[in-house]
Enzyme design. Structure first.
Site, mmCIF file in Angstrom:
data_model
loop_
_atom_site.group_PDB
_atom_site.id
_atom_site.type_symbol
_atom_site.label_atom_id
_atom_site.label_comp_id
_atom_site.label_asym_id
_atom_site.label_seq_id
_atom_site.Cartn_x
_atom_site.Cartn_y
_atom_site.Cartn_z
ATOM 1 N N LEU A 270 6.320 -2.181 -3.442
ATOM 2 C CA LEU A 270 6.279 -1.022 -4.324
ATOM 3 C C LEU A 270 7.691 -0.759 -4.845
ATOM 4 O O LEU A 270 8.658 -1.334 -4.359
ATOM 5 C CB LEU A 270 5.751 0.205 -3.571
ATOM 6 C CG LEU A 270 4.332 0.063 -3.006
ATOM 7 C CD1 LEU A 270 3.977 1.272 -2.158
ATOM 8 C CD2 LEU A 270 3.318 -0.128 -4.126
ATOM 9 N N SER A 271 7.804 0.133 -5.821
ATOM 10 C CA SER A 271 9.147 0.386 -6.348
ATOM 11 C C SER A 271 10.073 0.871 -5.253
ATOM 12 O O SER A 271 11.262 0.513 -5.232
ATOM 13 C CB SER A 271 9.094 1.392 -7.504
ATOM 14 O OG SER A 271 8.504 2.601 -7.101
ATOM 15 N N GLU A 272 9.566 1.701 -4.321
ATOM 16 C CA GLU A 272 10.356 2.104 -3.160
ATOM 17 C C GLU A 272 9.480 2.309 -1.941
ATOM 18 O O GLU A 272 8.299 2.665 -2.054
ATOM 19 C CB GLU A 272 11.141 3.403 -3.430
ATOM 20 C CG GLU A 272 12.403 3.227 -4.243
ATOM 21 C CD GLU A 272 12.312 3.880 -5.603
ATOM 22 O OE1 GLU A 272 13.241 3.678 -6.397
ATOM 23 O OE2 GLU A 272 11.308 4.570 -5.878
ATOM 24 N N THR A 273 10.083 2.057 -0.785
ATOM 25 C CA THR A 273 9.514 2.407 0.512
ATOM 26 C C THR A 273 10.542 3.267 1.222
ATOM 27 O O THR A 273 11.737 2.951 1.212
ATOM 28 C CB THR A 273 9.207 1.147 1.343
ATOM 29 O OG1 THR A 273 8.201 0.373 0.680
ATOM 30 C CG2 THR A 273 8.728 1.501 2.740
ATOM 31 N N HIS B 224 11.420 9.895 -6.385
ATOM 32 C CA HIS B 224 10.034 9.941 -5.936
ATOM 33 C C HIS B 224 9.894 9.715 -4.437
ATOM 34 O O HIS B 224 9.031 10.344 -3.798
ATOM 35 C CB HIS B 224 9.137 9.048 -6.814
ATOM 36 C CG HIS B 224 8.689 7.742 -6.297
ATOM 37 N ND1 HIS B 224 9.467 6.607 -6.349
ATOM 38 C CD2 HIS B 224 7.501 7.356 -5.749
ATOM 39 C CE1 HIS B 224 8.779 5.586 -5.851
ATOM 40 N NE2 HIS B 224 7.593 6.003 -5.481
#
Length: 295
Positions: free
Chosen positions: A44-47, A76
């Site tokens: 994902l874009s971030e974890t 986010h």
């Protein structure tokens, strides 16, 4: 070794909209390499990984990873983490230790899986560079030179912890038809991570004031980028028609991807200087599971 995780959609209260986020709420003991591997696995874009805080009065410590690198700050993951902590611990305010500094978020618990969070920027946005090559910008974005610029806004590089190349365009129609040349992009947008945030004012849209798209950071296009919205606050502040006062905005992002996001922005100026910036948004928990690290 097994660890629980949660999946959220952020900057929305609708399932399968917004920007997806993975949260690992009990990450104490994980190494840097393990966290980077897990982030790459989620892809994902971030974890975001939550730890016990260093200071007892704080709620949690956060570390944020893209599939390729750690970030000192991202919007986010901060919103998503605040909602998770608020829902799990029944808190209306959470204090989160991030690499960029301490972030305090106010949380409204809307139901058992949905919350809304807003926080003041731990680092105010400021101009960190210029972008003067209008022809190069147009070639990267697949638009005409005359499409660049909106109202008084001109391109610039701003950072509230992570730098973004901010490019205003004429209207939402131009924003919708961008065709990014990713090979050329690093040659024109040269600052760290080569991320570009293209935006426009939307006076014809009743539900928002600004529309934006973000390309970069090894992610292609991102549906909702809080750190970029935070950076945009600096450029917005420069162009407000007052020396002392406050402005609030609603920004949409991700519509062109079918992942609509709604981000609220707030800025306050005193004596023509930015003294406060904040972003906010909703988040919904859409799933949970267990990581098996095989150890």
């Amino acid at each position: 070794m097994k660890l629980p995780y949660l999946l959220l959609d952020v900057f929305t209260r609708e399932r399968f909209k917004g920007n997806p986020l993975a949260v690992v709420p009990k990450a104490d003991g994980l190494s840097d390499a393990q966290m980077q591997t897990i982030a790459k696995e989620f892809n994902l874009s971030e974890t975001v990984f939550l730890f016990k805080p260093a200071a007892e009065r704080n709620t949690a410590s956060l570390r944020i990873f893209t599939p390729y690198q750690e970030l000192p700050f991202a919007g986010h993951p901060t919103i998503g983490s605040a909602v998770v902590l608020g829902l799990q611990h029944k808190l209306n305010a959470v204090r989160m230790e991030e690499k960029i500094g301490l972030v305090t978020a106010l949380v409204d618990r809307l139901d058992k899986s949905v919350g809304e969070a807003r926080f003041a920027l731990p680092k105010l946005s400021s101009r960190v560079g210029e972008i003067d090559d209008m022809l190069g910008i147009a070639q990267v974005l697949g638009i005409n030179v005359e499409d660049i610029g909106c109202d008084l806004y001109k391109p610039g590089v701003f950072s509230a912890g992570v730098p973004f190349h901010l490019v205003p365009v004429r209207n939402a129609e131009v924003l919708a038809r961008l065709s990014v040349n990713h090979a050329l992009k690093p040659k024109i947008f040269t600052h760290d991570r080569h991320a570009v945030y293209i935006f426009t004012l939307t006076p014809e849209e009743p539900d928002n004031d600004i529309a934006a798209r973000m390309f970069g950071m090894g992610l292609g296009e991102d549906p909702g980028t809080g750190a970029a919205a935070a950076a945009l606050i600096g450029l917005l502040a420069e162009n407000q028609p007052f020396a002392t006062g406050q402005s609030d905005f609603v920004l949409r992002q991700g519509h062109e991807m079918g992942r609509p996001c709604r981000i609220t922005l707030q800025l306050r100026k005193e004596n023509d200087a930015l003294v406060h910036g904040a972003i906010g948004g909703q988040a919904i928990i859409v799933g949970e599971g267990t990581l098996d690290l095989g150890e």
